[in-house]
Design a protein around this motif. Structure first.
Motif, PDB file in Angstrom:
ATOM      1  N   VAL A 115     -17.167  -4.438 -10.859  1.00  0.00           N
ATOM      2  CA  VAL A 115     -16.444  -5.646 -11.282  1.00  0.00           C
ATOM      3  C   VAL A 115     -14.959  -5.331 -11.318  1.00  0.00           C
ATOM      4  N   PRO A 116     -14.109  -6.325 -11.117  1.00  0.00           N
ATOM      5  CA  PRO A 116     -12.663  -6.073 -11.177  1.00  0.00           C
ATOM      6  C   PRO A 116     -12.227  -5.750 -12.606  1.00  0.00           C
ATOM      7  N   LEU A 117     -11.337  -4.808 -12.748  1.00  0.00           N
ATOM      8  CA  LEU A 117     -10.709  -4.588 -14.046  1.00  0.00           C
ATOM      9  C   LEU A 117      -9.940  -5.832 -14.454  1.00  0.00           C
ATOM     10  N   LEU A 128      -5.772  -1.222 -21.217  1.00  0.00           N
ATOM     11  CA  LEU A 128      -6.229  -1.642 -22.538  1.00  0.00           C
ATOM     12  C   LEU A 128      -6.273  -3.158 -22.680  1.00  0.00           C
ATOM     13  N   ALA A 129      -5.369  -3.856 -22.010  1.00  0.00           N
ATOM     14  CA  ALA A 129      -5.276  -5.307 -22.159  1.00  0.00           C
ATOM     15  C   ALA A 129      -6.449  -6.062 -21.554  1.00  0.00           C
ATOM     16  N   TYR A 130      -7.280  -5.391 -20.747  1.00  0.00           N
ATOM     17  CA  TYR A 130      -8.323  -6.101 -20.001  1.00  0.00           C
ATOM     18  C   TYR A 130      -9.702  -6.037 -20.660  1.00  0.00           C
ATOM     19  N   TYR A 131      -9.766  -5.527 -21.881  1.00  0.00           N
ATOM     20  CA  TYR A 131     -11.025  -5.530 -22.637  1.00  0.00           C
ATOM     21  C   TYR A 131     -11.012  -6.746 -23.551  1.00  0.00           C
ATOM     22  N   THR A 132     -11.578  -7.840 -23.048  1.00  0.00           N
ATOM     23  CA  THR A 132     -11.547  -9.122 -23.750  1.00  0.00           C
ATOM     24  C   THR A 132     -12.888  -9.830 -23.598  1.00  0.00           C
ATOM     25  N   THR A 133     -13.114 -10.809 -24.465  1.00  0.00           N
ATOM     26  CA  THR A 133     -14.321 -11.622 -24.319  1.00  0.00           C
ATOM     27  C   THR A 133     -14.310 -12.373 -22.994  1.00  0.00           C
ATOM     28  N   LEU A 173     -11.578  -7.300 -30.098  1.00  0.00           N
ATOM     29  CA  LEU A 173     -11.144  -8.184 -31.170  1.00  0.00           C
ATOM     30  C   LEU A 173      -9.627  -8.291 -31.237  1.00  0.00           C
ATOM     31  N   CYS A 174      -8.933  -7.180 -31.013  1.00  0.00           N
ATOM     32  CA  CYS A 174      -7.472  -7.233 -31.057  1.00  0.00           C
ATOM     33  C   CYS A 174      -6.891  -8.040 -29.898  1.00  0.00           C
ATOM     34  N   ASN A 175      -7.511  -7.935 -28.724  1.00  0.00           N
ATOM     35  CA  ASN A 175      -7.010  -8.658 -27.557  1.00  0.00           C
ATOM     36  C   ASN A 175      -7.379 -10.134 -27.558  1.00  0.00           C
ATOM     37  N   ASP A 176      -8.448 -10.478 -28.268  1.00  0.00           N
ATOM     38  CA  ASP A 176      -9.063 -11.796 -28.118  1.00  0.00           C
ATOM     39  C   ASP A 176      -8.293 -12.946 -28.741  1.00  0.00           C
ATOM     40  N   ALA A 177      -7.505 -12.688 -29.774  1.00  0.00           N
ATOM     41  CA  ALA A 177      -6.948 -13.791 -30.548  1.00  0.00           C
ATOM     42  C   ALA A 177      -5.664 -13.351 -31.230  1.00  0.00           C
TER      43      ALA A 177
END
Length: 548
Positions: free
Chosen positions: A76-78, A207-212, A391-395
Motif C-alpha cells: 500500500v502507498p505510504l 510519522l504524519a502518515y499514520y492516521t485513521t 490519535l495525535c495525527n487524527d484530530a
C-alpha cells in the motif's frame, strides 16, 4: 488457543486521554489534510490490488500461526497522494471458508466472501483472527467466510513504527503518586517531550502518515486485493471507528459490518472528549469490581463493602510504594494491572486473589500478574507508538497545558482511578512534531446508501461508554441495529461471553437479518469467586478479547 488469542489481542493500548500544550514543531513534508488527490490515489491502489490479488503461503515462523492459516503481504502507498511513491508491506492472514454446507437458516450460498477483523487500539494486530475458525462457536461463520486478519500500517511487521527503545519502555518498577504533584507533572511533561522527539527521530517525515484515514484507505485496498466487491468487516473498540469511517467514505463497498464496543464517532469528541468520558466509565467499572469483591468477602477477605475493598487495595499500593513486589512491581505496574478490571470481568477472580495473597504475605501472584514481560517489550512499545501516532495525527487538540491540567484536576475529583494515568499516557500529543492534524470525518454522511449494519455494546462498558453506541447507531441510519448486553460492562461483547449476543451476530453475518432495530440480551454471568489454583470454575473467556 484461547490463551494465544488473549495474548495477541492484549498487545494493544487502550483508547485514552491526550494532554496538549504549546504548538508543536513542524515536520518535514507534512501532508495536507484529506484531499481529493489522496482519495483518487486510494482508488488507483485498489484497482491495482484487485488485479494483483494476494499470494497466500504458509505463514512465517515469526507469526506463530499454524495450518490451515496462510499469510500474504499487501503493498500500500505510504502517502495516497503519491500512490506510486514509497510503499508499505502489510501482513495479512487467512483461513479459507470450510464450506461445510449452507449454514443453518442461511438464505445465501455457503461461501459469502471474506470477513476482515480489526481488534482496535489503534495499534493492535488482527493476525490471530483466523485461528477462531477452529473453535466450535465460529463453525457456521467459518463455513461461510474466509476469516481474514491483518496488521495495520505500523503494527508488527507492517512497516513497524517505533518511538523509543523497548527496554526503556519496559523499565520497571515505576512509582506513580496517587495524585500528581506539580513536580511530578513537570517530570511527565519532560518525558512526553522526549517521547515525541523520539517518534520524530525514528520515523521522520513518515510519522504524519499514520492516521485513521490512511488505515481506511488500506482497508479499501485490502478488500480489493481479496477479490471482494463489498467489504464484510468486524471491528472492536477503535476498530468500530475505523469501520464507521470506511462506511462513510465507501458506502457502496459495504456488505456486512459488525461494530463491537463502539467508540463515539461524534467529530467533536474525537479524541479529547471521548477520553474524558472514558475516565468516568472506568470509575464505574472499578466500582463494579470492588462491589463484586465485597460480595465475595468470604473467598478473598478484602472487605464486606466496596470502600473496604478500596482500603485493601490502598494497603497493597502503599506496600509496593515502599518496596516493589519482586523488585519489579511498583505502584505504576500495580495500577496498570488493575486497570484491566475495568475492561474484563474475567480477570476479577485472579486480581482479587492476588490482593488477598499479598496481604497474607505472598507477593508471588501479584508479581506474576503485574510484572512487565521482557519478551513482549518490543511488541508493547510498537503498539504504543502506533496508538500515539494515530490519535495525535487524527484530530486537533487543546493547545495549552492549563486547559488540560484544569480538566484533569476537575475530572479526577469524581474519577480518580484512571484520569491522570490516561492523561499522561497521551501527553506526547501536546508536543507532536506534525503540525497539520487531520479533521475527523463526519461519520454517517450518507446513511441511506448503507446496507444493514450491526452495533453491539455492553451497557456498562468503561473503555467505550454506551452513549457512543447510541451515537454510532444514529449516525449509521435506519439500517443500523443495536444489540445491548444489559447490566454488563466487559469491553468486547462478541465471541464467547454471551450466547444471546453471539446468536444475533451469527444470524446477521450469515443472513443479513438483524431481527429489529433495538435488541437486548441479559448479561453474561459474573465470574465465580475462585482461587488462583481453581481457575477452571471461572466464567469462560471471550474468544476475541479487544485491546487493553
Amino acid at each position: 488457543m484461547r490463551t494465544k488469542l488473549a495474548r495477541r489481542a492484549a498487545a494493544a493500548a487502550a483508547l485514552c486521554l491526550t494532554l496538549c500544550s504549546p504548538a508543536p514543531a513542524r515536520a518535514a513534508a507534512d501532508p495536507a489534510p484529506d484531499s481529493a488527490v489522496a482519495a483518487a490515489g486510494a482508488e488507483l491502489a485498489a484497482r491495482a490490488a484487485a488485479v494483483a490479488g494476494l499470494d497466500f503461503r504458509p505463514c512465517p515462523a515469526v507469526e506463530d500461526l499454524p495450518d490451515p492459516v496462510r499469510c500474504a503481504t499487501l503493498r500500500v502507498p505510504l502517502d495516497y497522494a503519491r500512490p506510486r511513491g514509497p510503499q508499505l508491506s502489510l501482513t495479512v492472514s487467512r483461513a479459507t471458508a470450510t464450506g461445510a454446507g449452507p449454514a443453518a437458516g442461511a438464505r445465501e450460498s455457503a461461501r459469502q466472501g471474506s470477513l476482515v477483523y480489526n481488534p482496535g487500539g489503534p495499534g493492535a494486530s488482527g493476525m490471530f483472527f483466523p485461528l477462531v475458525a477452529g473453535l466450535p462457536e465460529w463453525r457456521r461463520v467459518a463455513a461461510a467466510y474466509d476469516l481474514v486478519g491483518y496488521a495495520p500500517r505500523g503494527v508488527g511487521r507492517s512497516g513497524p513504527l517505533s518511538c523509543q527503545d523497548p527496554a526503556e519502555y519496559a523499565a520497571a518498577p515505576t512509582q506513580v503518586p496517587p495524585a500528581p504533584s506539580p513536580q511530578y507533572k513537570r517530570e511527565r511533561v519532560a518525558a512526553a517531550q522526549a517521547y515525541a522527539r523520539g517518534c520524530a527521530r525514528r520515523a521522520g517525515a513518515d510519522l504524519a502518515y499514520y492516521t485513521t484515514l490512511n488505515n481506511v484507505r488500506d482497508l479499501h485496498v485490502l478488500r480489493a486485493a481479496l477479490g471482494d466487491a463489498r467489504l464484510n468487516f468486524m471491528g472492536a473498540s477503535y476498530g468500530t471507528y475505523l469501520g464507521a469511517v470506511y462506511a462513510t467514505l465507501y458506502p457502496g463497498h459495504v456488505r456486512r459490518m459488525v461494530f463491537d464496543s463502539a467508540v463515539n464517532p461524534d467529530p467533536g469528541r474525537v479524541w479529547y472528549r471521548n477520553n474524558l468520558d472514558q475516565a468516568r466509565g472506568f470509575e464505574r467499572r472499578w466500582a463494579d469490581f470492588r462491589a463484586w469483591a465485597a460480595r465475595h468477602h468470604d473467598a478473598y477477605g478484602l472487605g464486606t463493602t466496596p470502600r473496604a475493598v478500596q482500603a485493601s487495595y490502598e494497603r497493597v499500593r502503599a506496600a509496593v510504594a515502599r518496596t516493589p513486589a519482586g523488585g519489579v512491581v511498583g505502584t505504576g505496574e500495580l495500577h496498570s494491572a488493575y486497570l484491566r478490571t475495568a475492561y474484563y470481568d474475567e480477570v476479577w477472580p485472579d486480581r482479587a486473589a492476588a490482593l488477598a495473597a499479598f496481604l497474607r504475605g505472598d507477593p508471588g501472584p501479584l508479581v506474576r500478574q503485574a510484572a512487565p514481560d521482557p519478551g513482549s517489550a518490543a511488541e508493547g512499545e510498537n503498539t504504543t507508538a502506533v496508538y500515539t501516532a494515530v490519535l495525535c495525527n487524527d484530530a486537533p487538540w487543546p493547545a495549552d497545558w492549563e486547559t488540560w491540567d484544569r480538566d484533569s484536576t476537575e475530572l479526577a475529583r469524581a474519577a480518580p482511578f484512571e484520569t491522570w494515568a490516561n492523561a499522561f499516557l497521551n501527553l506526547p500529543c501536546a508536543y507532536w512534531p506534525v503540525s497539520e492534524r487531520q479533521r475527523p470525518v463526519a461519520v454517517g454522511g450518507r446513511p441511506a446508501a448503507l446496507p444493514r449494519t450491526l452495533v453491539v455494546a455492553a451497557e456498562r462498558d468503561g473503555a467505550t461508554p454506551y452513549p457512543g453506541a447510541l451515537e454510532l447507531q444514529r449516525r449509521l441510519g435506519a439500517g443500523a441495529a443495536l444489540v445491548t448486553e444489559e447490566g454488563a460492562g466487559t469491553h468486547g461483547v462478541v465471541g464467547g461471553r454471551n450466547d444471546c449476543v453471539d446468536r444475533h451476530v451469527e444470524r446477521y453475518l450469515l443472513t443479513g437479518d438483524t431481527r429489529g432495530r433495538r435488541i437486548t440480551c441479559a448479561p453474561h454471568p459474573e465470574p465465580a469467586p475462585v482461587s488462583l489454583d481453581d481457575r477452571a470454575a471461572s466464567a469462560r473467556r471471550a474468544l476475541l478479547p479487544p485491546v487493553v
